[in-house]
Design an enzyme around this catalytic site. Structure first.
Site, PDB file in Angstrom:
ATOM      1  CD  GLU A 125     117.184 127.391 -29.991  1.00  0.00           C
ATOM      2  OE1 GLU A 125     116.946 127.708 -31.175  1.00  0.00           O
ATOM      3  OE2 GLU A 125     116.834 128.093 -29.009  1.00  0.00           O
ATOM      4  CG  HIS A 126     121.505 128.122 -28.998  1.00  0.00           C
ATOM      5  ND1 HIS A 126     120.255 128.682 -28.836  1.00  0.00           N
ATOM      6  CD2 HIS A 126     121.772 128.160 -30.326  1.00  0.00           C
ATOM      7  CE1 HIS A 126     119.791 129.055 -30.026  1.00  0.00           C
ATOM      8  NE2 HIS A 126     120.691 128.743 -30.947  1.00  0.00           N
ATOM      9  CG  HIS A 184     103.290  87.784 -46.989  1.00  0.00           C
ATOM     10  ND1 HIS A 184     101.992  88.192 -47.148  1.00  0.00           N
ATOM     11  CD2 HIS A 184     104.017  88.906 -46.745  1.00  0.00           C
ATOM     12  CE1 HIS A 184     101.917  89.503 -46.997  1.00  0.00           C
ATOM     13  NE2 HIS A 184     103.146  89.967 -46.754  1.00  0.00           N
ATOM     14  CG  HIS A 202     115.934 135.307 -29.403  1.00  0.00           C
ATOM     15  ND1 HIS A 202     115.689 135.595 -30.720  1.00  0.00           N
ATOM     16  CD2 HIS A 202     117.152 134.701 -29.371  1.00  0.00           C
ATOM     17  CE1 HIS A 202     116.705 135.189 -31.461  1.00  0.00           C
ATOM     18  NE2 HIS A 202     117.602 134.647 -30.668  1.00  0.00           N
ATOM     19  CG  ASP A 250     121.823 132.733 -33.953  1.00  0.00           C
ATOM     20  OD1 ASP A 250     121.455 131.547 -33.943  1.00  0.00           O
ATOM     21  OD2 ASP A 250     121.425 133.577 -33.115  1.00  0.00           O
ATOM     22  CD  GLN A 261     119.743 132.428 -27.925  1.00  0.00           C
ATOM     23  OE1 GLN A 261     118.624 132.001 -28.147  1.00  0.00           O
ATOM     24  NE2 GLN A 261     120.531 132.900 -28.879  1.00  0.00           N
TER      25      GLN A 261
END
Length: 856
Positions: free
Chosen positions: A748-749, A842, A682, A783, A679
């Site tokens: 996220e992971h 109503h 990235h 992934d 990661q």
């Protein structure tokens, strides 16, 4: 402008006239009297706004107007005949101009502007012109009397009057009293007829000193004598001259009123060493105690530092550190450079704030030493904020070259000593810093994105073609590639086809299993009342697949397969062509073919998102847009989801990629390091965190060494090094503590490299995008090919968002089937609730049916 008169002074050199009328807060100079220079505005008091009149000078150029605005002039007065040339064609901010008309006739484009208007007399259309009191309307009439000037001000106009015809006295033959104009506009609902009055200090602190009361007489006296004069409520026939007996006198800087004209504001300079309160220990009437003892400074933050340092310049004890800084310029310069370096190197919100405060302290010492006060600095900041042109913003060559030298890859040292992830105990004060993500600056990007959005909305395909040429360097004749896609655009190896086919198959199996087990889910909630829910696919979906220099078929698969499984009618893919070839990534085209996509929009960035959100001549408008991207893509997605004209939703907010690994004493250090680095590569804004459970010193070092060793041989090691600089190892004692921190971070992971990892899922995992269980489940499998989706919530959004799944592409519709038995079961309850809410129609809708069925 809250003082209802604008004095016209013939020249900026008339110091005495400027001093007399500065308390009004604004002055107007003829353009012919002005000589523009960088520091021209510094000659005037900080609270004085300067206007320039160019209505009679047809020779003034646009460049000269820009120079005036850049030097800090509040507004330039121009004739209506030159508005289009000076303002509209030059794209200058309309609020920086006052436009003069010869008659009561204003065009629609000027009504839509934020410019002020100038007339020669009252106008019939005043109410529409002043835009609900949001537009200043001036009157220029050389024949004004006191009565007519007052009447104009009361009606909402601001008279422009030559200073030669004005006076600050209560009355003066042949002149118009500014105090009379001001007082005539005030209102009050107090029985005693007084006006609530707020007293503050001037720049830079603007400290609220207290509340008093003013009368017409006290205001007139204050303006005439330029001191603090108020109305005594104890002795109603006397004016209260502040400090007349105590010595705590005040000089009046300016006087103004609020938007409702029922509160008056005095800005005053108190006599040094005195406060406003009758209690000698307080500077203000709010119990601040800032004059207690020998402390003479007041205010907060920089304003307090300013007054403190100014006092210490005069009386700092011999040999004190502050005196050394004032006297030893080399020492002060060294401290400035030292503190700047420490600020640059600071990490985390708390540390940055601490180091910035240190730098500001020494910067203010430098200013005070050179006779500069904080109000002078703020005056310059105000002037800079009024600039209408911007410098390119590059650093000076010496600094740029130095930075470039530091950034060369060969200059980076990737030894085990330099690549290191900081370790922090979970009970440390640094925990919050470690758990804080790198700051996103979507708001700063938005101002660059908005022109792109407007361009595509207005010009459609033409804008897409132009922007693809501009940003991707590819000239297109048509921005859309429609299916069926030419075989020559998806020429890839058989090995790649097999990998994609396997991955698509696994993703399809997992997402097909997420479809509802029954076509319609029905529940009988009461006898005869059948409630049901059924799923329908979102018809048109736009999938953003980053491209250009990247090859990302995995993103096309992760976004497209669930859409296909859900049954979306039209799948639109957007991906920019490669700059080198001018063509789309062949792997992405192959995936689009396998998905049955309708077309591929050959564009990237905010322009692609806009085209899918609003539609163009060739791009079908989408109901939902999904997919990752850079800051421009993220900003565009956030914009369109909030624009009701787009009627377009998005998958989730996006941020930099991140991973959190929980590891114990028994985990393989090489496995852990590889997960962290997968990661970290990235981007520099990615973040990786390792939570180590009861680690020995030797195991911690093993993890550190493995990270450094593997990072040093990666192709993207420069990016990895920067990512690791804000990544951390958090040390805890128990598995429970580890999961508590993980859930707080909401990664996220989440990778579990711990003994019996499977036993902790799902009970211990509350917040995560996707979980990778055990040492043999690297994030890379998710992934690409395992079957789960890799489009996941980042930046802590896993607390409330799911990753992309089949339901992401569906909407769920509910239905109800009420029988006679059902109406009998719930009808009375419905009528009772409708009646209490006051919704008679109503209630009657049920009552009519029950009456006809004989149920009531």
């Amino acid at each position: 402008m809250s003082f209802p008169v604008l004095p016209l002074i013939s020249s900026p050199t008339e110091d005495a006239t400027i001093a007399e009328f500065s308390l009004v807060g604004q002055v107007l100079f003829p353009w012919t009297s002005v000589t523009v220079s960088k520091h021209w505005l510094q000659q005037f008091p900080p609270d004085l706004e300067v206007y320039v009149d160019a209505t009679t000078d047809s020779e003034i150029t646009v460049d000269q107007v820009v120079a005036l605005l850049n030097t800090g002039v509040k507004q330039v007065f121009i004739p209506a005949a030159r508005y289009h040339e000076i303002v509209a064609e030059s794209s200058l901010p309309t609020e920086r101009f006052a436009v003069q008309f010869d008659k009561d006739d204003v065009s629609q484009d000027l009504l839509k502007s934020k410019s002020s208007f100038i007339f020669k007399s009252k106008v019939a259309n005043f109410k529409s012109y002043n835009d609900d009191e949001n537009r200043q309307i001036y009157i220029r009439d050389d024949s004004l009397s006191q009565e007519s000037a007052n009447e104009l001000a009361q009606s909402g106009y601001t008279p422009v009057v030559s200073a030669t015809k004005l006076t600050t006295k209560k009355q003066e033959a042949g002149r118009i009293s500014v105090s009379s104009i001001f007082i005539s506009t005030l209102t009050t609902d107090r029985p005693d007829g007084l006006y609530t009055t707020l007293i503050t200090t001037p720049a830079p602190s603007y400290t609220a000193l207290g509340i008093v009361y003013s009368s017409k007489e006290s205001i007139a006296a204050a303006i005439e004598e330029k001191v603090g004069v108020y109305q005594s409520r104890k002795r109603t026939d006397e004016l209260w001259y502040k400090g007349k007996t105590s010595g705590a006198t005040q000089s009046l800087v300016s006087i103004s009123k609020d938007c409702d004209s029922d509160v008056v504001k005095f800005i005053v300079v108190p006599k040094e060493g005195y406060g406003f309160c009758h209690r000698q220990d307080n500077f203000t009437c709010f119990g601040d105690g800032q004059l207690a003892g020998t402390e003479t400074s007041f205010g907060k933050g920089l304003a307090k530092l300013d007054t403190t340092l100014a006092a210490r310049l005069q009386n700092a004890p011999e040999g004190s550190y502050t005196q050394r800084l004032f006297k030893d310029e080399k020492l002060l310069i060294a401290k400035l450079k030292e503190e700047l370096d420490e600020l640059i190197e600071a990490k985390g919100k708390e540390e940055v704030a601490w180091e910035c405060a240190d730098l500001l302290y020494f910067a203010m010492v430098w200013c005070i030493k050179n006779g500069v006060r904080l109000s002078d600095v703020e005056r310059n900041l105000d002037i800079k904020s009024l600039k209408v042109t911007r410098r390119k913003g590059d650093a000076k060559p010496a600094y740029v070259n130095n930075e470039q030298k530091q950034a060369q890859p060969e200059a980076l040292d990737f030894s085990l000593e330099t690549i290191k992830v900081d370790d922090i105990n979970a009970d440390s004060e640094d925990l919050n810093r470690a758990m804080t993500r790198p700051v996103q600056k979507t708001a700063d990007i938005m101002k660059l994105v908005l022109p792109i959005i407007e361009n595509v909305k207005k010009n459609g395909d033409k804008a897409l073609i132009e922007l693809t040429a501009k940003f991707d360097g590819v000239e297109l004749s048509n921005p859309v590639l429609n299916a069926p896609f030419p075989s020559e655009l998806m020429q890839i190896s058989q090995e790649m086809k097999d990998a994609i086919d396997l991955s698509i198959s696994n993703i399809e199996k997992f997402h097909a299993a997420q479809l509802p087990k029954e076509k319609v889910m029905t529940v009988e909630t009461a006898p005869g009342v059948f409630c049901s829910r059924f799923a329908k696919p979102i018809e048109n979906v736009g999938l953003y697949v980053p491209g250009g220099t990247a090859v990302l078929p995995s993103t096309a698969m992760m976004l497209g397969v669930p859409a296909k499984v859900a049954g979306c009618k039209n799948i639109i893919i957007a991906s920019p062509p490669a700059r080198a070839t001018g063509k789309l990534t062949p792997e992405v085209v192959y995936v689009a073919h396998k998905l049955g996509a309708k077309c591929i929009v050959m564009a990237g960035g905010a322009q692609a998102v806009t085209a899918m959100a609003y539609g163009t001549e060739s791009v079908l408008k989408c109901d939902k847009i999904l997919g990752p991207g850079n800051q421009f893509v993220t900003a565009a997605k956030m914009y369109v989801q909030n624009d009701t004209q787009a009627l377009c939703s998005i998958d989730m907010p996006a941020g930099p990629s991140e991973v959190l690994v929980i590891a114990d004493e028994y985990a393989d250090a090489d496995f852990v390091a590889s997960d962290l680095l997968s990661q970290a590569e990235h981007g520099i804004d990615s973040q990786v965190i390792l939570i180590g459970i009861d680690l020995s010193d030797s195991k911690l070092k093993e993890y550190q060494d493995a990270v450094a060793r593997q990072a040093s041989v990666l192709p993207r090691k420069e990016i990895v090094a920067k990512c690791l600089s804000h990544s951390y190892i958090l040390l805890v004692k128990t598995y429970e503590e580890a999961f508590e921190l993980s859930n707080k971070y909401a990664p996220e992971h989440l990778i579990l490299q711990i003994e019996n990892a499977k036993s902790y899922v799902p009970e211990y995992v509350d917040n995560a995008g996707s979980v990778f269980i055990g040492a043999l489940s690297p994030e890379s499998c998710g992934d690409y090919s395992s079957g789960t989706n890799h489009t996941l919530p980042t930046y802590g959004y896993a607390r409330q968002y799911s990753g992309v799944n089949t339901a992401t592409y569906q909407k769920f519709i509910t239905a109800q089937d009420v029988t006679k038995e059902g109406l009998e079961s719930i009808g009375k309850a419905v009528m009772t609730l409708a009646a209490v809410e006051g919704l008679e129609a109503h209630r009657r809708a049920v009552e009519v049916r029950m009456e006809k069925l004989g149920l009531i």
